[in-house]
Design a protein around this motif. Structure first.
Motif, short mmCIF file in Angstrom:
data_model
loop_
_atom_site.label_atom_id
_atom_site.label_comp_id
_atom_site.label_asym_id
_atom_site.label_seq_id
_atom_site.Cartn_x
_atom_site.Cartn_y
_atom_site.Cartn_z
N SER A 137 0.83 -1.21 0.00
CA SER A 137 0.00 0.00 0.00
C SER A 137 0.86 1.26 0.00
O SER A 137 0.60 2.21 -0.73
CB SER A 137 -0.90 0.03 1.24
OG SER A 137 -1.78 -1.05 1.21
N GLN B 265 5.40 4.88 -1.35
CA GLN B 265 6.59 5.70 -1.02
C GLN B 265 7.59 4.92 -0.18
O GLN B 265 8.75 5.31 -0.09
CB GLN B 265 6.16 6.94 -0.21
CG GLN B 265 5.05 7.73 -0.83
CD GLN B 265 5.60 8.84 -1.71
OE1 GLN B 265 6.78 8.87 -2.04
NE2 GLN B 265 4.73 9.73 -2.14
N TYR C 274 1.57 7.28 -10.85
CA TYR C 274 0.54 6.35 -10.37
C TYR C 274 -0.54 6.12 -11.43
O TYR C 274 -1.56 5.52 -11.14
CB TYR C 274 -0.14 6.91 -9.11
CG TYR C 274 0.74 7.11 -7.89
CD1 TYR C 274 1.90 6.37 -7.70
CD2 TYR C 274 0.38 8.03 -6.90
CE1 TYR C 274 2.68 6.54 -6.56
CE2 TYR C 274 1.16 8.19 -5.75
CZ TYR C 274 2.31 7.46 -5.61
OH TYR C 274 3.07 7.62 -4.48
N ARG D 37 -7.60 0.53 -12.13
CA ARG D 37 -8.77 0.61 -11.22
C ARG D 37 -10.04 0.85 -12.03
O ARG D 37 -11.09 0.27 -11.73
CB ARG D 37 -8.55 1.73 -10.19
CG ARG D 37 -7.54 1.32 -9.13
CD ARG D 37 -7.14 2.44 -8.20
NE ARG D 37 -5.95 2.04 -7.45
CZ ARG D 37 -5.04 2.85 -6.95
NH1 ARG D 37 -5.17 4.17 -7.11
NH2 ARG D 37 -3.99 2.39 -6.30
N GLU E 216 -4.37 -3.84 -6.65
CA GLU E 216 -4.60 -2.51 -7.21
C GLU E 216 -5.09 -1.55 -6.13
O GLU E 216 -5.89 -0.64 -6.39
CB GLU E 216 -5.61 -2.60 -8.37
CG GLU E 216 -5.26 -1.73 -9.53
CD GLU E 216 -3.79 -1.75 -9.91
OE1 GLU E 216 -3.31 -2.78 -10.37
OE2 GLU E 216 -3.13 -0.72 -9.72
N GLY E 217 -4.63 -1.78 -4.89
CA GLY E 217 -4.97 -0.92 -3.77
C GLY E 217 -5.96 -1.59 -2.84
O GLY E 217 -7.07 -1.92 -3.26
N LYS F 86 -10.60 17.71 1.89
CA LYS F 86 -10.00 18.87 1.20
C LYS F 86 -11.13 19.72 0.60
O LYS F 86 -11.12 20.95 0.70
CB LYS F 86 -9.09 18.35 0.09
CG LYS F 86 -7.96 19.25 -0.25
CD LYS F 86 -7.01 18.50 -1.16
CE LYS F 86 -5.77 19.28 -1.44
NZ LYS F 86 -4.81 18.56 -2.25
#
Ligand SMILES: CCCCCCCCCC/C=C\CCCCCCCCCC(=O)SCCNC(=O)CCNC(=O)[C@H](O)C(C)(C)COP(=O)(O)OP(=O)(O)OC[C@H]1O[C@@H](n2cnc3c(N)ncnc32)[C@H](O)[C@@H]1OP(=O)(O)O
Ligand SMILES: Cc1cc2nc3c(=O)[nH]c(=O)nc-3n(C[C@H](O)[C@H](O)[C@H](O)COP(=O)(O)OP(=O)(O)OC[C@H]3O[C@@H](n4cnc5c(N)ncnc54)[C@H](O)[C@@H]3O)c2cc1C
Length: 664
Positions: free
Chosen positions: A144, A147, A278, A285, A424-425, A440
Motif C-alpha cells: 500500500s 513511497q 501512479y 482501477r 490494485e490498492g 479537502k
C-alpha cells in the motif's frame, strides 16, 4: 432430457424485449455483436475447454494455462483480430494468465510513463509479444505504501547506467503476476538515486530473463511465490518474487515522461505532476470497476436460474413445491445483487468516459481533473469490488448445498475474484484516499472555489445540511429528485461531521488516523451517491425497446432503496429522514421485488452468457440441473474405481480390527 428448456415458462413471463436489453447491457449494438461473436467462437473451440480445471495439480494447471494463453494468441493472429476483439477473446477464455498483466499493466505503464522515443522502442516488441512484461511494484515489506518501497536504482555516471538492487529481504518484489515463471521484462518501481540523493519512486524497464533460453539474467533471482486461495482459481497465475543483485540497465530504460536523469546525472522534474507515476493504477482501477459487473452478473445469473429451478416446501395436494425464488427472503438477498450488477455496469461505463476525458486533458497539460479521477477510480474500485466479492459469496449461499460444489462455478469465481479487494490498492486504503479528497473539498468550501463534477453537490452545502425529506407515501420514493437529495444530504452531512471532528485535533494527521473508520464510512456514502446518480442519469437517456426502460427503473429503485434500508442508520442519524419515511422506503422496496419477479430470468438472460463462460451446472441456460449434477459427480477422480485407493492400506485393517473386537 437434452434439448428441453426447463426455464421456458419463466422466459415467457418477461414483460420486456430481452434482445434490446442485451444491447443496453453491452453498452451498444457494436459491443453486443462483438461479445456475442467472440464468446461463441471461444465456447465452440475445444482448445478453450474448461473441463477438469479445478482437479489439476498446480504444475499441470499452470502448463495448461500456458497452452491456452498461447493458443489464444495463435487464434488472434490467425483470425487477424483487432485489439478490441483480442481483448474480448482473452476475457471469454476466462482464465487468469500472464497475458493479463502484459496487456493490462506492462504496456499501459510504458504508454503512460514512457517518452515518445521509449514507446517507439518498446511497444512494438510488446505488441508482438516478442518480449513479455509484468508490473513489479509491490514488495515483501510494502504494498500500500508505495513511497515506502526499498528497491534502489542508483545512477552510475561512469557507465551511463542505473544499478538496480534489492538491499534487504523486505525489498524483494513480491506478488507481480506473470513474473514468477514467464516474464522476460518488468516495469520495476524503485527509488531513484543520483548524486547521492534519493528522488523517490520511479519506473524502470528491466530485462529479467534471456530471450534465448529463458534463464534469469546474472544478478536476477526470480520464482513463484506459492499456492494461493482456492482450487484452480488464481493459481493459473505465476505471481512472483524477484531480487536484484546490482543489475545494470542503460539510463534510457528509466521511464522518463514524469522526470528525467541527464547524461551527467542531473535529476530533472517535468512540468507534469508526479502523481502521473501512479497513472497505471488509475487506469487499471477503472477497468476493475467495469469488470465488477461481469463477475457479479455471472454469479447472479447462476443464482437466479437455480433459484427458479430449485423447489422447497409448500406442495399443495401433491402438486409441485414452491420455487425458492418466490420466497421474499430469497428475493431480498438476490434481487439487490441483480440490481447492483446493472448499477455497476452503468457506473463502469461512466467511469470509462471520465478516464478517457482525463487522459485527453492530461495530453493537453490540463491536470485539473486528476484529483477527481483518482478519487473516483479509487473509491469506485473499492465499493464495487467489495460488493461484488460479498455478492458472489451470497449467491453461493443462495444456491444452498449445491452452491458449495465446484461444479456450481461459484467457489472458483469467488476465489478468483476476492483478491480484487486487495490488488490494485487495498479497499480500505483506497477509501481513505477518497476521504482525503472529501476533507479537502469541505475545507475549501468557504474559499470561493466551486466544487465541480461528482463533488458539485458540496456547492449546495447549506441547503443539504438542513433540508428534510418530503416523502409522504411509499411511491414518493420513486421520484429521482427525492432519492438524489437523500443520498446527497447523507454524504454531505457525514463529510461535514468528519471535518468538524477533525478540526478538534491540533495535528490534522493524528485526527485523520483517529477518525479513519468514520472517514471511510463517509467515503462509502459519497461513492454510493455516485453509483445511484449515474444509474438515474442513465434512465434519463433515450432507451429503446418495449418495457426495457421500465425494467431498468425497477432495478434502479431496488438498488437505491436497498442501500437506503441497509444504511438507514446514516439517513436517520443525520436527520434527513424519519423512521416513518424509512419504513415507507421498505414498503416500496417489497413492491419492486414483486414487479421484478416475473422478469428475473430474462434479466439475467440479457447478460448473454454462454454456458461455456458461466461454467456452472446450476446456471445452465436450459435449467437442466439435476441430471447434469448427477452425471458430473461420476466424473470425479474418486469415482474412477469402486474401491478407493488406500482402502487396502487404511480401511481394510480398520475393519478387520473391528471384526476381531466384535468376535471377542
Ligand atoms: C477461473 C474462473 C475465472 C473467473 C474470472 C472472473 C473474474 C475475473 C476478475 C478479473 C478482474 C479484472 C481483471 C484485472 C486483472 C488484474 C490483475 C491484478 C493486477 C494487480 C496489480 C497490482 O496490484 S499493482 C500494485 C498496485 N498497488 C497499489 O495499488 C498500491 C496502493 N497505494 C497507492 O496507490 C498509494 O501509495 C496511495 C494512494 C495509497 C498513497 O500514496 P502516497 O503516500 O504516495 O500518497 P499521498 O497519500 O501522500 O498522496 C499524494 C498525493 O497524490 C495523490 N494521489 C495518490 N494516488 C494517486 C493516483 N493514483 N493518481 C492521482 N493522484 C494520486 C493523492 O491524492 C495526494 O494528492 P494531494 O492530497 O493533492 O497531495
Ligand atoms: C492476486 C494478487 C495479484 C497482485 N498482483 C500484483 C502485480 O501484478 N503487481 C504488483 O506490484 N502488485 C501486485 N499485487 C500486490 C497488491 O497490489 C498489494 O497486495 C496491495 O496493494 C495491498 O498492499 P499490501 O499487501 O501491502 O497490504 P497492506 O497495506 O499490508 O494491508 C494490510 C492491512 O492493513 C490495512 N492498512 C494498510 N495501510 C493502512 C492505512 N494507512 N490505514 C488503514 N489501514 C491500513 C489494510 O486495510 C489491510 O487491512 C497483487 C496482489 C494480489 C493479492
Amino acid at each position: 432430457m437434452e434439448g428441453v428448456d426447463y426455464l421456458a415458462d419463466e422466459r415467457k413471463k418477461a414483460e420486456f424485449d430481452v434482445n434490446e436489453m442485451k444491447i443496453v447491457w453491452a453498452g451498444s449494438r457494436h459491443n453486443f455483436e462483438l461479445s456475442d461473436r467472440i464468446s461463441k467462437l471461444v465456447a465452440n473451440d475445444p482448445g478453450f475447454s474448461k473441463e477438469g480445471r479445478t482437479m489439476l495439480p498446480r504444475k499441470e494447471l499452470f502448463k495448461n494455462t500456458l497452452r491456452k494463453a498461447t493458443y489464444a494468441w495463435k487464434r488472434i493472429i490467425e483470425l487477424r483480430l483487432s485489439e478490441e476483439e483480442a481483448a474480448k477473446l482473452r476475457h471469454f477464455v476466462d482464465e487468469p494468465a500472464f497475458t493479463d498483466l502484459h496487456w493490462g499493466m506492462f504496456i499501459p505503464a510504458i504508454k503512460g510513463q514512457g517518452t515518445d522515443e521509449q514507446q517507439k522502442k518498446w511497444l512494438p516488441l510488446a505488441y508482438k509479444m516478442q518480449i513479455i512484461g509484468c508490473y513489479a511494484q509491490t514488495e515483501l515489506g510494502h504494498g500500500s505504501n508505495v513511497q515506502g518501497l526499498e528497491t534502489t536504482a542508483t545512477f552510475d555516471p561512469q557507465t551511463d547506467e542505473f544499478v538496480i538492487h534489492s538491499p534487504t529481504l523486505t525489498s524483494s518484489k513480491w506478488w507481480p503476476g506473470g513474473l514468477g515463471k514467464v516474464s522476460t521484462h518488468a516495469v520495476v518501481y524503485a527509488r531513484l538515486i543520483t548524486n547521492g540523493k534519493d528522488y523517490g519512486i520511479n519506473g524502470f524497464i528491466v530485462q529479467l530473463r534471456s530471450l534465448e533460453d529463458h534463464k534469469p539474467l546474472p544478478g536476477v533471482t526470480v520464482g513463484d511465490i506459492g499456492l494461493k486461495f482456492g482450487n484452480g482459481a488464481y493459481n493459473t497465475m505465476d505471481n512472483g518474487v524477484l531480487r536484484f543483485d546490482h543489475v545494470r540497465i542503460p539510463r534510457d530504460q528509466m521511464l522518463m515522461r514524469v522526470s528525467q536523469v541527464t547524461r551527467e546525472g542531473k535529476y530533472v522534474q517535468s512540468d507534469v505532476p508526479r502523481q502521473l507515476l501512479y497513472g497505471t493504477m488509475v487506469y487499471v482501477r477503472q477497468t476493475i470497476v467495469s469488470d465488477a459487473s461481469n463477475a457479479l452478473s455471472r454469479a447472479v445469473c447462476i443464482a437466479t436460474r437455480y433459484s427458479a429451478v430449485r423447489r422447497q416446501f409448500g406442495s399443495q395436494n401433491g402438486g409441485q413445491e414452491i420455487q425458492v425464488i418466490d420466497y421474499k427472503t430469497q428475493q431480498n438477498r438476490l434481487f439487490p445483487l441483480l440490481a447492483s450488477a446493472y448499477a455497476f455496469r452503468f457506473v463502469g461505463e461512466w467511469l470509462k468516459w471520465l478516464y478517457t476525458d482525463v487522459t485527453q486533458r492530461l495530453q493537453a497539460n490540463d491536470f485539473s481533473t486528476l484529483p477527481e479521477a483518482h478519487a473516483c477510480t479509487a473509491g469506485l474500485k473499492s465499493l464495487t469490488t467489495t460488493a461484488t466479492a460479498d455478492g458472489i459469496e451470497e449467491c453461493r449461499k443462495l444456491c444452498g448445498g449445491h452452491g458449495y460444489l465446484c461444479s456450481s462455478g461459484l467457489p472458483e469465481l469467488f476465489a478468483v475474484y476476492v483478491p480484487a479487494c486487495t490488488y490494485e490498492g487495498d479497499n480500505t486504503v483506497l477509501l481513505l484516499q477518497v476521504a482525503r479528497f472529501l476533507m479537502k473539498t469541505v475545507s475549501q468550501l468557504g474559499s470561493g472555489k466551486k466544487p465541480v463534477g461528482t463533488i458539485a453537490y458540496m456547492g449546495r452545502i447549506e441547503h443539504l445540511m438542513q433540508c428534510r425529506s418530503d416523502v409522504k407515501q411509499a411511491k414518493d420514493w420513486l421520484k429521482p429528485s427525492a432519492v438524489v437529495e437523500a443520498f446527497e444530504a447523507r454524504a454531505a452531512r457525514m463529510s461535514v461531521a468528519c471535518a468538524q471532528n477533525l478540526s478538534k485535533f491540533d495535528n490534522p494527521e493524528e485526527g485523520f488516523a483517529e477518525l479513519a473508520a468514520d472517514l471511510a464510512e463517509a467515503a462509502v456514502a459519497h461513492c454510493q451517491l455516485i453509483v445511484v446518480s449515474k444509474f438515474i442519469e442513465k434512465l434519463q437517456q433515450d432507451i429503446p425497446g418495449e418495457g426495457v426502460k421500465q425494467q431498468l427503473e425497477v432495478l434502479c429503485g431496488i438498488y437505491y432503496l436497498f442501500l437506503l434500508h441497509k444504511h438507514q442508520g446514516d439517513f436517520l442519524g443525520t436527520g434527513y429522514i424519519t423512521s416513518k419515511q424509512a419504513s415507507l422506503a421498505n414498503d416500496q422496496l417489497r413492491a419492486l421485488y414483486s414487479q421484478l419477479r416475473p422478469n428475473a430470468i430474462s434479466l439475467v438472460d440479457a447478460f448473454n452468457y454462454t454456458d461455456h463462460f458461466l461454467d456452472s451446472i446450476l446456471g445452465r441456460y436450459d435449467g437442466n440441473v439435476y441430471p447434469k449434477l448427477y452425471e458430473a459427480a461420476w466424473k470425479d477422480p474418486l469415482n474412477q474405481s469402486d474401491i478407493a485407493d488406500g482402502f487396502h492400506e487404511y480401511i481394510r485393517p480398520l475393519l478387520k480390527q473391528q471384526l476381531r473386537t466384535a468376535r471377542l
